[in-house]
Enzyme design. Structure first.
Site, short mmCIF file in Angstrom:
data_model
loop_
_atom_site.label_atom_id
_atom_site.label_comp_id
_atom_site.label_asym_id
_atom_site.label_seq_id
_atom_site.Cartn_x
_atom_site.Cartn_y
_atom_site.Cartn_z
N LYS A 51 13.84 19.39 10.85
CA LYS A 51 13.96 18.37 11.60
C LYS A 51 12.72 17.49 11.73
O LYS A 51 12.81 16.11 11.74
CB LYS A 51 14.18 19.01 13.10
CG LYS A 51 15.66 19.66 13.35
CD LYS A 51 15.38 20.42 14.63
CE LYS A 51 16.68 21.03 14.76
NZ LYS A 51 16.88 22.10 16.14
N GLN A 95 13.29 24.52 20.34
CA GLN A 95 14.07 25.39 19.54
C GLN A 95 14.47 26.59 20.32
O GLN A 95 13.55 27.27 20.67
CB GLN A 95 13.26 25.49 18.02
CG GLN A 95 14.16 26.25 17.17
CD GLN A 95 15.27 25.39 16.79
OE1 GLN A 95 15.28 24.19 16.57
NE2 GLN A 95 16.41 26.33 16.34
N ASP A 118 18.00 16.91 23.04
CA ASP A 118 18.83 18.01 22.59
C ASP A 118 20.17 17.87 23.49
O ASP A 118 20.98 18.59 23.37
CB ASP A 118 18.35 19.44 23.01
CG ASP A 118 17.47 19.78 21.69
OD1 ASP A 118 18.24 19.87 20.52
OD2 ASP A 118 16.78 20.88 21.68
#
Ligand code: NAD
Length: 292
Positions: A51, A95, A118
């Site tokens: 990412k 994450q 997210d």
């Protein structure tokens, strides 16, 4: 036909790169993603580094906050607060999974909704359900971008989603049911307690497989002409590979592909599209979005 997520993602990234170049020339702000990673889990480290690398490739700014597994919940929450108030940061990505001693819910709920690239914060989930502007989780967003890229008609189709997680299955089912394009599907959301799953799948025009069980969806569960989206990524031991493993999807690709009208491969399908979804969210966090 194979839905090439790598190719579709490349075209989205090229488009974003052009936009960043324009911003730079105009002296405007460049999108900045802050990624938070806890621990040394191999898969998580690979995801985060790809990412961050993808951000750099298209000219976004990025920072990585990597903590040891023993980091306290307080310290992690303090970091999120700091990133929330840092005006130079547009998007915050945490994450998952986090270690057991840290409350994922507390962490997610602390991320400012306007920086929640997210799309996990309840405010953004609510906005998605109501069809309001906001951030949609990157993987289901990537699925929608892929369907859009290939101009696949979804209106009126029966979509069967296997898996009801908050990060993939449930949001995918909501997006496909919305009055949008892609969307306007009749959706059946299946999970570990669903009975007669094979029969339900046989009625599907579109199947989204997101359960994390390699090769689960077999050819005899799929009707001729079905559109098959394989979200699964499982590391399966494979001594012939240098890494010692290969990535396996939830679909028995070899046998399902001949029956499907469109199908995504693993790797090279939804994986790259997920990153494209995240990059789109980060760009929007910097420029288009109006969430407070
Ligand atoms: P999860 O474990 O949180 O959820 C799995 C879901 O599948 C659950 O809702 C469960 O009820 C359902 N399920 C399990 N067994 C079932 C069965 N036999 N029949 C029907 N439903 C069943 O998983 P997740 O986080 O949603 O991820 C699913 C898969 O997608 C994993 O392989 C994950 O690695 C992968 N994934 C890929 C990407 C990507 O970028 N491509 C992103 C996120 C997740």
């Amino acid at each position: 036909m194979i839905l090439d997520g790598k190719l579709a993602a490349q075209s989205i990234r090229a488009d974003l790169k052009n936009k960043v170049d324009e911003l730079r020339i105009a002296g405007k702000r460049i999108p900045h993603l802050a990624a938070v990673l806890v621990g040394e889990d191999g898969a998580s480290m690979t995801y985060v580094s790809s990412k961050v690398k993808s951000c750099e490739e298209i000219g976004f700014l990025s920072s990585l906050y990597h903590f040891e597994t023993t980091v306290s919940e307080e310290e992690l929450l303090r970091t999120i607060e700091k990133l929330n108030s840092d005006q130079g940061v547009d998007g915050i990505l945490v994450q998952l999974p986090l270690p057991d001693h840290i409350s994922t819910e507390k962490v997610i709920n602390l991320v400012k909704p306007s920086k929640d690239v997210d799309g996990f914060h309840p405010v953004n989930v609510g906005r998605m359900v109501q069809g309001l502007p906001g951030f949609v989780p990157a993987t289901p967003y990537g699925i929608m971008l892929l369907l859009e890229h290939y101009n696949i008609e979804t209106k009126g189709k029966h979509a069967v989603v296997i898996g009801r997680s908050n990060i993939v299955g449930r949001p995918a089912s909501i997006l496909l049911s919305r009055n949008t394009n892609p969307g306007n599907c009749t959706v059946t959301l299946c999970h570990s307690h669903t009975q007669n799953l094979a029969e339900i799948c046989l009625q599907a025009d579109i199947i989204i497989a997101a359960l994390g069980k390699p090769g689960f969806l077999k050819a005899d569960m799929v009707k001729e002409g079905c559109i098959v989206i394989d979200v699964g990524i499982t590391r399966v031991k494979d001594n012939s590979k240098k890494s010692g493993y290969r990535l396996a999807g939830d679909v028995d690709f070899e046998n399902v592909a001949p029956k499907a009208s469109f199908i995504t491969p693993v790797p090279g399908g939804i994986g790259p599209m997920t990153i494209a979804g995240l990059l789109m969210n980060t760009y929007n966090a910097c420029h288009d979005c109006h969430i407070s």
